[in-house]
Design a protein around this motif. Sequence first.
Motif, PDB file in Angstrom:
ATOM      1  N   PRO A 111       0.820  -1.211   0.000  1.00 34.14           N
ATOM      2  CA  PRO A 111       0.000   0.000   0.000  1.00 34.14           C
ATOM      3  C   PRO A 111       0.856   1.265   0.000  1.00 34.14           C
ATOM      4  O   PRO A 111       1.824   1.382   0.761  1.00 34.14           O
ATOM      5  CB  PRO A 111      -0.800  -0.130   1.307  1.00 34.14           C
ATOM      6  CG  PRO A 111      -0.903  -1.602   1.531  1.00 34.14           C
ATOM      7  CD  PRO A 111       0.421  -2.157   1.060  1.00 34.14           C
ATOM      8  N   SER A 162      -5.882  -0.162  -6.481  1.00 34.36           N
ATOM      9  CA  SER A 162      -4.698  -0.888  -6.001  1.00 34.36           C
ATOM     10  C   SER A 162      -3.560  -0.887  -7.017  1.00 34.36           C
ATOM     11  O   SER A 162      -2.475  -1.372  -6.727  1.00 34.36           O
ATOM     12  CB  SER A 162      -5.070  -2.331  -5.647  1.00 34.36           C
ATOM     13  OG  SER A 162      -5.344  -3.084  -6.810  1.00 34.36           O
ATOM     14  N   THR A 180      -4.284   2.305  -2.183  1.00 38.01           N
ATOM     15  CA  THR A 180      -5.112   1.833  -1.081  1.00 38.01           C
ATOM     16  C   THR A 180      -4.309   1.872   0.216  1.00 38.01           C
ATOM     17  O   THR A 180      -3.085   2.073   0.219  1.00 38.01           O
ATOM     18  CB  THR A 180      -5.585   0.391  -1.331  1.00 38.01           C
ATOM     19  OG1 THR A 180      -4.467  -0.505  -1.223  1.00 38.01           O
ATOM     20  CG2 THR A 180      -6.216   0.254  -2.701  1.00 38.01           C
ATOM     21  N   ALA A 181      -5.014   1.663   1.304  1.00 39.57           N
ATOM     22  CA  ALA A 181      -4.359   1.606   2.611  1.00 39.57           C
ATOM     23  C   ALA A 181      -4.156   0.171   3.077  1.00 39.57           C
ATOM     24  O   ALA A 181      -3.436  -0.063   4.058  1.00 39.57           O
ATOM     25  CB  ALA A 181      -5.187   2.365   3.648  1.00 39.57           C
ATOM     26  N   ASP A 182      -4.751  -0.789   2.381  1.00 41.92           N
ATOM     27  CA  ASP A 182      -4.734  -2.142   2.938  1.00 41.92           C
ATOM     28  C   ASP A 182      -4.601  -3.263   1.910  1.00 41.92           C
ATOM     29  O   ASP A 182      -4.642  -4.440   2.276  1.00 41.92           O
ATOM     30  CB  ASP A 182      -6.017  -2.386   3.747  1.00 41.92           C
ATOM     31  CG  ASP A 182      -7.283  -2.155   2.928  1.00 41.92           C
ATOM     32  OD1 ASP A 182      -7.172  -1.739   1.759  1.00 41.92           O
ATOM     33  OD2 ASP A 182      -8.378  -2.383   3.476  1.00 41.92           O
ATOM     34  N   ARG A 185      -2.315  -5.394  -0.361  1.00 46.09           N
ATOM     35  CA  ARG A 185      -0.974  -5.797  -0.801  1.00 46.09           C
ATOM     36  C   ARG A 185      -1.167  -6.522  -2.135  1.00 46.09           C
ATOM     37  O   ARG A 185      -1.460  -7.696  -2.177  1.00 46.09           O
ATOM     38  CB  ARG A 185      -0.298  -6.695   0.229  1.00 46.09           C
ATOM     39  CG  ARG A 185      -0.049  -6.012   1.559  1.00 46.09           C
ATOM     40  CD  ARG A 185       0.658  -6.934   2.553  1.00 46.09           C
ATOM     41  NE  ARG A 185       2.032  -7.211   2.164  1.00 46.09           N
ATOM     42  CZ  ARG A 185       2.507  -8.412   1.850  1.00 46.09           C
ATOM     43  NH1 ARG A 185       1.702  -9.474   1.843  1.00 46.09           N
ATOM     44  NH2 ARG A 185       3.773  -8.590   1.515  1.00 46.09           N
TER      45      ARG A 185
END
Length: 325
Positions: A107, A157, A215-217, A219
């Motif tokens: 991220p 993403s 995104t923050a989350d 992978r």
Amino acid sequence: MSVAAVSGRVWLSEQDRDLEAFRALVDRVTAVFEALIAEQRVSGTGAGDHFAGPRANDRVWNALEKTALYAPEAFADYDANDVLALVSSAWLGPRYQVTSQVNVVNPGAAGQTAHRDHHLGFLGHAVAAAYPAQVHRLSPALTLQGAVAHCDMPVESGPTRYLPYSQLYEPGYLAWRLPEFQAYFEAQHVQLPLARGDAAFFSPALFHAAGTDRTADVRRTANLLQVSSAFGRAMESVDREAVADAVFPVLLRRAAQGAGEEWLENVIAASAEGYPFPANLDSDPPVDGLAPPAPADVLRRAVREAGAPQRLRAELRAGTERRES
């Protein structure tokens, strides 16, 4: 996903059951990838990327071999996929060779620059320019590029960006580094979101680049495939390390006697391996460029520096050992 409603209940079709089974297999292999990445972190290995900044991604080089050794059953099930066989044989014919590298974009990690891939795409501009036009046309036919999504990849993403039809541009192996082409790619690319278990295959000559993970989350985890033609290899095996060791004193003597650069280069070309791949990118990563040095580069430098034969022999041997898995 196709569904059929029967008596008020929703049933998965046979195709859906196959998809769910493959996604379960993808999850098994993803667990193997995560274990390999964890081992790399503990050992301090696993650096270097071709077209992204250092440490932006988690990479598993030579994931094909490592997965086979770590979890042979999962490996066999995964690589027995008939779609991979169909697409690879359609592009390359029989006796193709599969290689793969896991790429996990974390991220916030920035995307790659637009590029072409193996073979000419991994060479410097001047080196690529030295190859005639027919080699530029042939190179994409020797490799199939692909990626298997090991997680859901929404556009945010940063799934792979593509420039449609750019594989048809013959000078593309020389053009992709130019700022104006990079700018055009940024303005005109498209992105294809992928679901877990989806796969995308394309010509390595297609201008493409991994996107930025905003995104923050997520992978963003992909198993990158390079499938090679059987004809991308020489007919005979040659111990080029021994050949380079044998001709080095001759090169030194002739250079001291005033032999021209072209003469020396011709002998080096006939003696040493000029192509840096296949490589073990764990022990010989492309940290200082797009590829590790080829044995011919080592020999060329030794001639230029008039080094000792023992030193060249040691460097070539060390290079051979670095390339071993």
